[in-house]
Design a protein around this motif. Structure first.
Motif, PDB file in Angstrom:
ATOM      1  N   UNK A 107      10.769   2.065  -4.373  1.00 40.24           N
ATOM      2  CA  UNK A 107      10.806   0.922  -3.462  1.00 40.24           C
ATOM      3  C   UNK A 107       9.947   1.239  -2.239  1.00 40.24           C
ATOM      4  N   UNK A 108       9.107   0.303  -1.827  1.00 39.76           N
ATOM      5  CA  UNK A 108       8.363   0.456  -0.576  1.00 39.76           C
ATOM      6  C   UNK A 108       9.314   0.137   0.573  1.00 39.76           C
ATOM      7  N   UNK A 109       9.265   0.937   1.618  1.00 42.88           N
ATOM      8  CA  UNK A 109      10.168   0.776   2.765  1.00 42.88           C
ATOM      9  C   UNK A 109       9.374   0.633   4.060  1.00 42.88           C
ATOM     10  N   UNK A 110       9.984   0.006   5.049  1.00 45.50           N
ATOM     11  CA  UNK A 110       9.457  -0.029   6.414  1.00 45.50           C
ATOM     12  C   UNK A 110       8.046  -0.569   6.534  1.00 45.50           C
ATOM     13  N   UNK A 111       7.214   0.195   7.259  1.00 42.64           N
ATOM     14  CA  UNK A 111       5.843  -0.239   7.542  1.00 42.64           C
ATOM     15  C   UNK A 111       5.023  -0.366   6.260  1.00 42.64           C
ATOM     16  N   UNK A 112       5.282   0.521   5.282  1.00 38.44           N
ATOM     17  CA  UNK A 112       4.555   0.428   4.020  1.00 38.44           C
ATOM     18  C   UNK A 112       4.875  -0.896   3.327  1.00 38.44           C
ATOM     19  N   UNK A 113       6.152  -1.284   3.305  1.00 37.82           N
ATOM     20  CA  UNK A 113       6.536  -2.552   2.686  1.00 37.82           C
ATOM     21  C   UNK A 113       5.868  -3.718   3.396  1.00 37.82           C
ATOM     22  N   UNK A 114       5.908  -3.703   4.722  1.00 38.88           N
ATOM     23  CA  UNK A 114       5.301  -4.787   5.490  1.00 38.88           C
ATOM     24  C   UNK A 114       3.805  -4.903   5.196  1.00 38.88           C
ATOM     25  N   UNK A 115       3.110  -3.769   5.141  1.00 33.96           N
ATOM     26  CA  UNK A 115       1.675  -3.761   4.863  1.00 33.96           C
ATOM     27  C   UNK A 115       1.388  -4.314   3.465  1.00 33.96           C
ATOM     28  N   UNK A 116       2.164  -3.875   2.474  1.00 28.62           N
ATOM     29  CA  UNK A 116       1.944  -4.331   1.097  1.00 28.62           C
ATOM     30  C   UNK A 116       2.318  -5.797   0.929  1.00 28.62           C
ATOM     31  N   UNK A 117       3.395  -6.236   1.567  1.00 19.86           N
ATOM     32  CA  UNK A 117       3.799  -7.652   1.506  1.00 19.86           C
ATOM     33  C   UNK A 117       2.669  -8.528   2.044  1.00 19.86           C
ATOM     34  N   UNK A 118       2.071  -8.094   3.153  1.00 20.16           N
ATOM     35  CA  UNK A 118       0.949  -8.827   3.729  1.00 20.16           C
ATOM     36  C   UNK A 118      -0.242  -8.817   2.769  1.00 20.16           C
ATOM     37  N   UNK A 119      -0.527  -7.672   2.155  1.00 25.84           N
ATOM     38  CA  UNK A 119      -1.644  -7.572   1.213  1.00 25.84           C
ATOM     39  C   UNK A 119      -1.441  -8.498   0.015  1.00 25.84           C
ATOM     40  N   UNK A 120      -0.210  -8.640  -0.447  1.00 25.93           N
ATOM     41  CA  UNK A 120       0.077  -9.500  -1.603  1.00 25.93           C
ATOM     42  C   UNK A 120      -0.264 -10.966  -1.324  1.00 25.93           C
ATOM     43  N   UNK A 121      -0.265 -11.375  -0.055  1.00 24.13           N
ATOM     44  CA  UNK A 121      -0.607 -12.759   0.299  1.00 24.13           C
ATOM     45  C   UNK A 121      -2.055 -13.097  -0.054  1.00 24.13           C
TER      46      UNK A 121
END
Length: 149
Positions: A107-121
Motif C-alpha cells: 500500500x502506498x502511504x502518506x506523501x507517496x500516496x498523494x503523489x501517485x494519486x495525483x499522477x493517476x489523474x
C-alpha cells in the motif's frame, strides 16, 4: 456526480477481457502505459482462504521501476478480493506485454500516496478519480507493485 455503469456491465467487461487474453494466448489484452493512457497487466495472487491461484486484469501506470494501480472493485465500496489476497501474500507475479515480472505488492502511504494519486489523474482509464472515489465513501488504496529483490 458521474454515474457508474451497472454492476452486470462491469462484471461482463472483466469476463470478456479475461476471455480475450485466453483465446489470443495473451497477444491481445495487455498493454504498456502511454502518455495519458494507463496500461493493462494481469496480476496473479493466491487466494488467502482457498489457496487457489487467481488472476485479475488491472489498469496501471509506471512510477520508475514500480507499477501502480488502485485497489477498487469497479468503484464498489468493498475492496477487491485480489487486494486482500495480495496483502496476505505480497510476493507474486504480474504478466506484462511479452513477459512476466516478479513483484512485491504494498500500500502506498502518506506523501507517496498523494503523489501517485495525483499522477493517476493524468491517465485515462480510471474515469473521474475524485468523483468516483467520493462515491465509495472511503479512501481508495493506491497499490505499488515493486520489482522483487
Amino acid at each position: 456526480m458521474p454515474k457508474l455503469p451497472p454492476r452486470w456491465f462491469v462484471r461482463t467487461a472483466w469476463t470478456t477481457h479475461r476471455a480475450l487474453l485466453r483465446v489470443t494466448f495473451d497477444r491481445v489484452g495487455l498493454s504498456h502505459p502511454t502518455p495519458g493512457r494507463c496500461g493493462m497487466l494481469r496480476l496473479h495472487t493466491i487466494g488467502r482462504r482457498s489457496g487457489r491461484r487467481r488472476a485479475v486484469v488491472l489498469c496501471y501506470i509506471q512510477d520508475g521501476d514500480n507499477l501502480v494501480t488502485l485497489a477498487m472493485n469497479g468503484w464498489d465500496r468493498a475492496d477487491p478480493a485480489w487486494w486482500h489476497n495480495l496483502q496476505a501474500q505480497p510476493s507474486t507475479t504480474v504478466d506484462l506485454v511479452g513477459r512476466p515480472r516478479a513483484v512485491e505488492g504494498r500500500r502506498a502511504e502518506g506523501a507517496e500516496r498523494d503523489r501517485l494519486w495525483t499522477a493517476l489523474h493524468d491517465y485515462q482509464g480510471y474515469g473521474d478519480l475524485d468523483a468516483f472515489a467520493a462515491q465509495r465513501g472511503r479512501e481508495t488504496t493506491v497499490v505499488v507493485l515493486a520489482p522483487a529483490a
